[in-house]
Design a protein around this motif. Structure first.
Motif, PDB file in Angstrom:
ATOM      1  N   GLY A 319       0.824  -1.193  -0.016  1.00 11.95           N
ATOM      2  CA  GLY A 319      -0.040   0.044   0.050  1.00 11.95           C
ATOM      3  C   GLY A 319       0.795   1.180  -0.061  1.00 11.95           C
ATOM      4  N   SER A 320       0.514   2.269  -0.608  1.00 14.66           N
ATOM      5  CA  SER A 320       1.270   3.414  -0.797  1.00 14.66           C
ATOM      6  C   SER A 320       1.022   4.403   0.755  1.00 14.66           C
ATOM      7  N   GLY A 321      -0.127   4.097   1.327  1.00 22.09           N
ATOM      8  CA  GLY A 321      -0.582   4.755   2.400  1.00 22.09           C
ATOM      9  C   GLY A 321      -0.790   6.269   2.225  1.00 22.09           C
ATOM     10  N   LEU A 322      -1.255   6.625   0.969  1.00 24.00           N
ATOM     11  CA  LEU A 322      -1.980   7.714   0.627  1.00 24.00           C
ATOM     12  C   LEU A 322      -3.388   7.770   0.474  1.00 24.00           C
ATOM     13  N   GLY A 323      -3.978   6.843   0.496  1.00 22.52           N
ATOM     14  CA  GLY A 323      -5.497   7.060   0.151  1.00 22.52           C
ATOM     15  C   GLY A 323      -6.295   7.606   1.255  1.00 22.52           C
ATOM     16  N   LEU A 324      -5.827   7.134   2.668  1.00 27.28           N
ATOM     17  CA  LEU A 324      -6.933   8.018   3.943  1.00 27.28           C
ATOM     18  C   LEU A 324      -6.275   9.432   3.798  1.00 27.28           C
ATOM     19  N   THR A 325      -4.994   9.685   3.540  1.00 25.81           N
ATOM     20  CA  THR A 325      -4.427  11.107   3.690  1.00 25.81           C
ATOM     21  C   THR A 325      -5.226  11.970   2.659  1.00 25.81           C
TER      22      THR A 325
END
Length: 356
Positions: A319-325
């Motif tokens: 996961g990129s870790g950007l979706g929720l951000t």
């Protein structure tokens, strides 16, 4: 049940705190909209009912109500637990003040403790979002220029190589540079200006549902629980689609990973409701749209629960870790809030968007 005349305390409707008006017999005379939302009961139905028949009050509060009636002094209580009949305990701070009126003797104000904690958390998230955004913007600008130089050098080198086998390595450089360029673009995407217009929240959710069922046709079902009476809101359609798509796709990916272990088909529920007299980022709104995305997946890992909205934090391998951000940033641009409660088997994201 006796008929209650129109309440002369109409100004109470504009308060963010929950207010209950009682007569000398501790009969409910009026509930303002904030109290209706907090307690989940209707003024029209319960005005005229004894307080004890609706709410299980602790002896300490009942004693305070009697003292205020007898002596005419005010009372303030911290961490008082009220319990709706047959319901869960509700921790509150409250004040009780005497009222000089023929029909009303007591004014009870209630502030849910979790609401105060949520307001503090919202302020902290906004500050952190601003700090993270500035840090990311500076990093992106520092990375983009040398990244373009690396890609250009790899292209020039590829043109000079006579051995086709060596070009495989330059292609790796070019493709990885392109991947990083796309990551930089996504990091900067929340900064584009909004393009607001009238949008129907259910049209957006149906678009997201169609995309989701096409991507995950066999591992989950999507249940719709819509309040179709909700009006249109003013917002950026593409941003809102991205908000709900990011959240729903995260849920689907979590369920997909779980069902691969043979645990069957998962479910995601899209629920819409009207929220009245809500406070979003210290601003009071008479009406807001509340959207809940609920899934029965494995839940969010505890070690990232407090950091799930941070950039580059992900609970999924790859996961990129950007979706929720990005989702949080877009919701904040709409002056809304996003919250999450999660445990194994039940994760609920709640998005509140104000209506004009």
């Amino acid at each position: 049940m006796q008929e209650i005349p129109d309440c002369p305390f109409g100004g109470l409707d504009f308060l963010s705190s929950a207010v209950i008006l009682l007569d000398r017999g501790l009969v409910i005379r009026y509930l303002n909209p904030a109290a209706e939302n907090l307690l989940g009961i209707s003024n029209r139905v319960f005005a005229g009912c004894p307080l004890g028949g609706v709410i299980d009050c602790p002896p300490k509060l009942l004693s305070a109500l009697t003292s205020v009636l007898d002596h005419g002094w005010s009372y303030t209580g911290q961490n008082v637990e009220l319990r709706l009949t047959g319901g869960d305990a509700l921790p509150l701070n409250c004040t009780v003040n005497p009222v000089e009126s023929p029909e009303v003797a007591l004014l009870v104000e209630l502030w849910p403790i979790d609401q105060q904690l949520r307001a503090t958390r919202e302020e902290r998230l906004v500050e952190q979002q601003h700090a993270s955004r500035e840090l990311i913007r500076n990093l992106v600008h520092e990375i983009k220029n040398p990244l373009g130089g690396i890609r250009g050098a790899a292209q020039l080198l590829e043109g000079e190589l006579s051995n086709p086998g060596l070009r495989e390595y330059t292609q790796v450089i070019i493709k990885e540079a392109d991947r990083l360029q796309e990551l930089m673009r996504r990091l900067l995407s929340p900064h584009r200006p909004m393009q607001p217009g009238p949008v129907n929240i259910h049209e957006i959710l149906e678009r997201v549902r169609a995309l989701l069922t096409a991507e995950f046709p066999t591992v989950l079902s999507v249940h719709r629980d819509y309040d179709t009476s909700l009006p249109e809101l003013v917002g950026d359609r593409e941003q809102l689609i991205q908000v709900f798509l990011n959240i729903v796709r995260n849920a689907a990916q979590a369920i997909s990973g779980q069902t691969e272990g043979g645990e069957g088909r998962g479910q995601i529920t899209l629920r819409t409701r009207a929220a009245r007299q809500v406070t979003l980022f210290k601003r009071r709104h008479r009406l807001a749209i509340e959207v809940q995305v609920i899934d029965d997946g494995p839940g969010i890992p505890e070690d990232i629960g407090e950091r799930m909205f941070y950039p580059l934090v992900s609970g999924r391998a790859g996961g990129s870790g950007l979706g929720l951000t990005l989702a949080q940033s877009f919701v904040q641009q709409h002056q809304g809030t996003i919250d999450c409660e999660s445990r194994p088997g039940h994760t609920c994201f709640t998005i509140r968007l104000p209506l004009a």
